[in-house]
Write a protein that holds these residues in place. Structure first.
Motif, PDB file in Angstrom:
ATOM      1  N   ALA A   9      38.881  42.094  48.573  1.00 35.85           N
ATOM      2  CA  ALA A   9      39.761  40.926  48.389  1.00 35.85           C
ATOM      3  C   ALA A   9      40.871  40.814  49.415  1.00 35.85           C
ATOM      4  O   ALA A   9      41.635  39.854  49.383  1.00 35.85           O
ATOM      5  CB  ALA A   9      40.354  40.906  46.976  1.00 35.85           C
ATOM      6  N   ASP A  42      38.479  36.727  50.620  1.00 36.89           N
ATOM      7  CA  ASP A  42      37.116  36.868  50.107  1.00 36.89           C
ATOM      8  C   ASP A  42      36.956  38.323  49.702  1.00 36.89           C
ATOM      9  O   ASP A  42      37.702  39.191  50.174  1.00 36.89           O
ATOM     10  CB  ASP A  42      36.078  36.520  51.174  1.00 36.89           C
ATOM     11  CG  ASP A  42      36.049  35.032  51.497  1.00 36.89           C
ATOM     12  OD1 ASP A  42      35.763  34.237  50.593  1.00 36.89           O
ATOM     13  OD2 ASP A  42      36.321  34.673  52.657  1.00 36.89           O
ATOM     14  N   GLU A  66      38.859  41.365  39.574  1.00 36.90           N
ATOM     15  CA  GLU A  66      38.229  40.256  38.866  1.00 36.90           C
ATOM     16  C   GLU A  66      39.187  39.619  37.864  1.00 36.90           C
ATOM     17  O   GLU A  66      39.363  38.391  37.853  1.00 36.90           O
ATOM     18  CB  GLU A  66      36.973  40.754  38.148  1.00 36.90           C
ATOM     19  CG  GLU A  66      36.220  39.652  37.442  1.00 36.90           C
ATOM     20  CD  GLU A  66      34.925  40.145  36.803  1.00 36.90           C
ATOM     21  OE1 GLU A  66      34.235  39.322  36.173  1.00 36.90           O
ATOM     22  OE2 GLU A  66      34.624  41.347  36.933  1.00 36.90           O
ATOM     23  N   ARG A  67      39.854  40.422  37.055  1.00 37.50           N
ATOM     24  CA  ARG A  67      40.730  39.881  36.009  1.00 37.50           C
ATOM     25  C   ARG A  67      41.934  39.173  36.604  1.00 37.50           C
ATOM     26  O   ARG A  67      42.393  38.160  36.069  1.00 37.50           O
ATOM     27  CB  ARG A  67      41.179  41.007  35.070  1.00 37.50           C
ATOM     28  CG  ARG A  67      40.078  41.555  34.173  1.00 37.50           C
ATOM     29  CD  ARG A  67      40.472  42.887  33.571  1.00 37.50           C
ATOM     30  NE  ARG A  67      41.618  42.756  32.693  1.00 37.50           N
ATOM     31  CZ  ARG A  67      41.551  42.721  31.367  1.00 37.50           C
ATOM     32  NH1 ARG A  67      40.375  42.765  30.758  1.00 37.50           N
ATOM     33  NH2 ARG A  67      42.636  42.617  30.634  1.00 37.50           N
ATOM     34  N   ASP A  83      42.038  37.801  39.611  1.00 38.69           N
ATOM     35  CA  ASP A  83      41.600  36.879  40.656  1.00 38.69           C
ATOM     36  C   ASP A  83      42.341  37.188  41.960  1.00 38.69           C
ATOM     37  O   ASP A  83      43.001  36.325  42.553  1.00 38.69           O
ATOM     38  CB  ASP A  83      41.829  35.424  40.241  1.00 38.69           C
ATOM     39  CG  ASP A  83      41.052  34.447  41.119  1.00 38.69           C
ATOM     40  OD1 ASP A  83      40.273  34.904  41.991  1.00 38.69           O
ATOM     41  OD2 ASP A  83      41.239  33.218  40.964  1.00 38.69           O
ATOM     42  N   THR A 119      41.295  37.754  44.911  1.00 36.13           N
ATOM     43  CA  THR A 119      40.901  37.022  46.119  1.00 36.13           C
ATOM     44  C   THR A 119      41.769  35.781  46.270  1.00 36.13           C
ATOM     45  O   THR A 119      42.219  35.450  47.373  1.00 36.13           O
ATOM     46  CB  THR A 119      39.413  36.629  46.070  1.00 36.13           C
ATOM     47  OG1 THR A 119      39.141  35.949  44.852  1.00 36.13           O
ATOM     48  CG2 THR A 119      38.529  37.861  46.176  1.00 36.13           C
ATOM     49  N   ALA A 120      42.032  35.083  45.159  1.00 37.54           N
ATOM     50  CA  ALA A 120      42.911  33.914  45.213  1.00 37.54           C
ATOM     51  C   ALA A 120      44.337  34.324  45.556  1.00 37.54           C
ATOM     52  O   ALA A 120      45.035  33.616  46.295  1.00 37.54           O
ATOM     53  CB  ALA A 120      42.882  33.172  43.875  1.00 37.54           C
ATOM     54  N   ARG A 121      44.773  35.456  45.048  1.00 33.21           N
ATOM     55  CA  ARG A 121      46.125  35.930  45.377  1.00 33.21           C
ATOM     56  C   ARG A 121      46.245  36.254  46.858  1.00 33.21           C
ATOM     57  O   ARG A 121      47.265  35.993  47.488  1.00 33.21           O
ATOM     58  CB  ARG A 121      46.468  37.163  44.531  1.00 33.21           C
ATOM     59  CG  ARG A 121      46.748  36.816  43.085  1.00 33.21           C
ATOM     60  CD  ARG A 121      46.980  38.068  42.255  1.00 33.21           C
ATOM     61  NE  ARG A 121      47.253  37.712  40.878  1.00 33.21           N
ATOM     62  CZ  ARG A 121      48.462  37.508  40.383  1.00 33.21           C
ATOM     63  NH1 ARG A 121      49.514  37.626  41.161  1.00 33.21           N
ATOM     64  NH2 ARG A 121      48.616  37.186  39.106  1.00 33.21           N
TER      65      ARG A 121
END
Length: 448
Positions: free
Chosen positions: A271, A275, A341-342, A344, A346-348
């Protein structure tokens, strides 16, 4: 950005002594009598605690962390989920050696890596201790599977400190100097380095790919090449994002010629770039992937993941190691993957990039010594040059880093020329600390 995270340490910059403080200086004196000078440290502050976006030293100073232990503590240092999983495992058993009596967590980590690494083909993974060990094993597997000797690497690349990975690494000082002779059958090709490409960044990717492919074909012979090894974004080389099209062209050339494409995702994985893996940005699916650093929240773990038909070729007993896939590290890795996953993450990481890159570009507009701003997600960098030229300025780079350190911001340098400041904040860093760190960086440039 941090509402889902509860931190055990107060998320603030706090300076109570000079940097480094008196207790750190005393420990440094002890160190000089016990540790050889060949083992360096970026900043000799001795750590007592770390978590979230801060590192707290033995003098009580709390520094903003823009290093993450070199992209290791992506989920935050001493992440509670990681700590709890490791604590529980330590109470059950700490080691058996997977090659003697195996255990479920090793298998679970490999299953997860097979699922999340690029490509939907059948895969296998096995676990080792470090990024260098992962890269070295990936090359071993590639040579075994293809029956070919040659390995292609690239300018500015960094792959480790073992004999083979030191050979794969481009930079002489401090990584290679005096440690030769090096491993045979390693060939270095030009990298698509947009800032320094002679005809400019727009044509950099296709031109560099064509040049590299031409040299491989003429100087080595594609039929002699086992593998091409490349970092999708170069780490120690200066966070160089290859020109668009470079990686896909290389991957296509490899496919057409029976060459295995090895992605060294040691620093870019899990991440960090927005990505899960940096190869995904241009849709590149490697044959083999080497991972480490961010995989286990600070515990030593690394992996090789690859196509099943390649990985299954090696004879039983040909791969392994005493500590590879230690059960504590495996539990940590499973916790890290849950956190990514929990939360997120990658978005952070993308959010961190959205904050940092515009601020860094604005800083570059004010300071002509900043020749280039680059990176993806939470893996960003600035390259420092003498104004009006592209001549590297490592002196200014060191001066800015020193001023950041004195003000309580931990930053790292990098680059073949020693003129890159690289930024790797934990993906869970509170936004106020991220912005405060950027303000310190801005003041450091103004003062320097």
């Amino acid at each position: 950005m941090t509402s889902e995270h509860t931190f055990t340490l107060k998320q603030e910059r706090r300076l109570v002594t000079e940097i480094p403080g008196p207790r750190s200086r005393e420990l440094q004196r002890r160190r000089t009598g016990a540790v050889p000078p060949g083992v360096g440290s970026v900043l000799p502050v001795y750590v007592a605690e770390a978590g979230g976006g801060v590192v707290v030293d033995v003098d009580g100073n709390s520094l903003i962390d823009f290093g993450s232990g070199i992209a290791v503590t992506n989920v935050g240092n001493a992440n509670p989920r990681v700590v709890e999983r490791v604590r529980e495992q330590a109470g059950r058993f700490t080691h058996t050696c997977f090659m003697v009596t195996p255990y479920e967590s090793y298998v679970a980590v490999c299953e997860a890596l097979n699922r999340i690494t690029p490509g939907d083909h059948d895969k296998r993974s096995f676990l080792v201790n470090s990024g260098a060990e992962a890269v070295e094993n990936a090359v071993k597997i590639a040579r075994y599977a293809t029956g070919r000797p040659a390995v292609v690497v690239f300018d500015h690349g960094y792959h480790g400190r073992t004999l083979l990975t030191m050979t794969l690494t481009a930079k002489n000082m401090p990584y290679k100097h005096g440690f030769g002779p090096y491993a045979p059958e390693v060939y270095r090709m030009p990298l698509a380095y947009p800032y320094r490409w002679p005809t400019g960044p727009d044509e950099c990717g296709p031109q560099a790919a064509a040049q590299a492919i031409d040299q491989i074909t003429k100087q080595i012979g594609a039929e002699n090449v086992a593998a091409v090894v490349i970092e999708p974004i170069q780490g120690e080389g200066g966070f160089i994002v290859p020109g668009r099209g470079f990686l896909p062209a290389l991957a296509e050339f490899c496919r057409a010629n029976g060459i295995l494409f090895i992605a060294d995702e040691v620093q870019t994985g899990f991440a960090r770039t927005g990505d899960l893996f940096a190869c995904e940005h241009e849709g590149v699916v490697p044959d083999l992937v080497a991972t480490a650093k961010g995989i286990a929240g600070g515990l030593p773990l690394a992996a090789v993941t690859g196509r099943a038909d390649i990985m299954d070729k090696v004879h039983p007993g040909g791969l392994g190691g005493t500590y590879g896939g230690n059960p504590l590290a495996c539990e940590a890795a499973l916790a890290v993957l849950e956190e990514i996953e929990r939360g997120d993450l990658t978005a952070r990481a993308r959010r961190i990039g959205e904050i940092m890159l515009p601020r860094l570009r604005a800083l570059a507009e004010r300071h002509p010594s900043i020749g280039d701003v680059r990176g993806r997600g939470a893996m960003t960098a600035i390259e420092l040059v003498r104004p009006g030229t592209k001549d590297p300025d490592p002196g200014l780079t060191s001066e800015v880093a020193r001023r950041c350190h004195e003000a309580g911001l931990l930053v790292l340098t990098a680059g073949t020329y020693g003129n890159v400041l690289r930024f790797l904040p934990p993906l869970v860093i509170p936004e106020h600390l991220l912005n405060e760190g950027l303000e310190i960086l801005e003041r450091a440039f103004d003062a320097a």
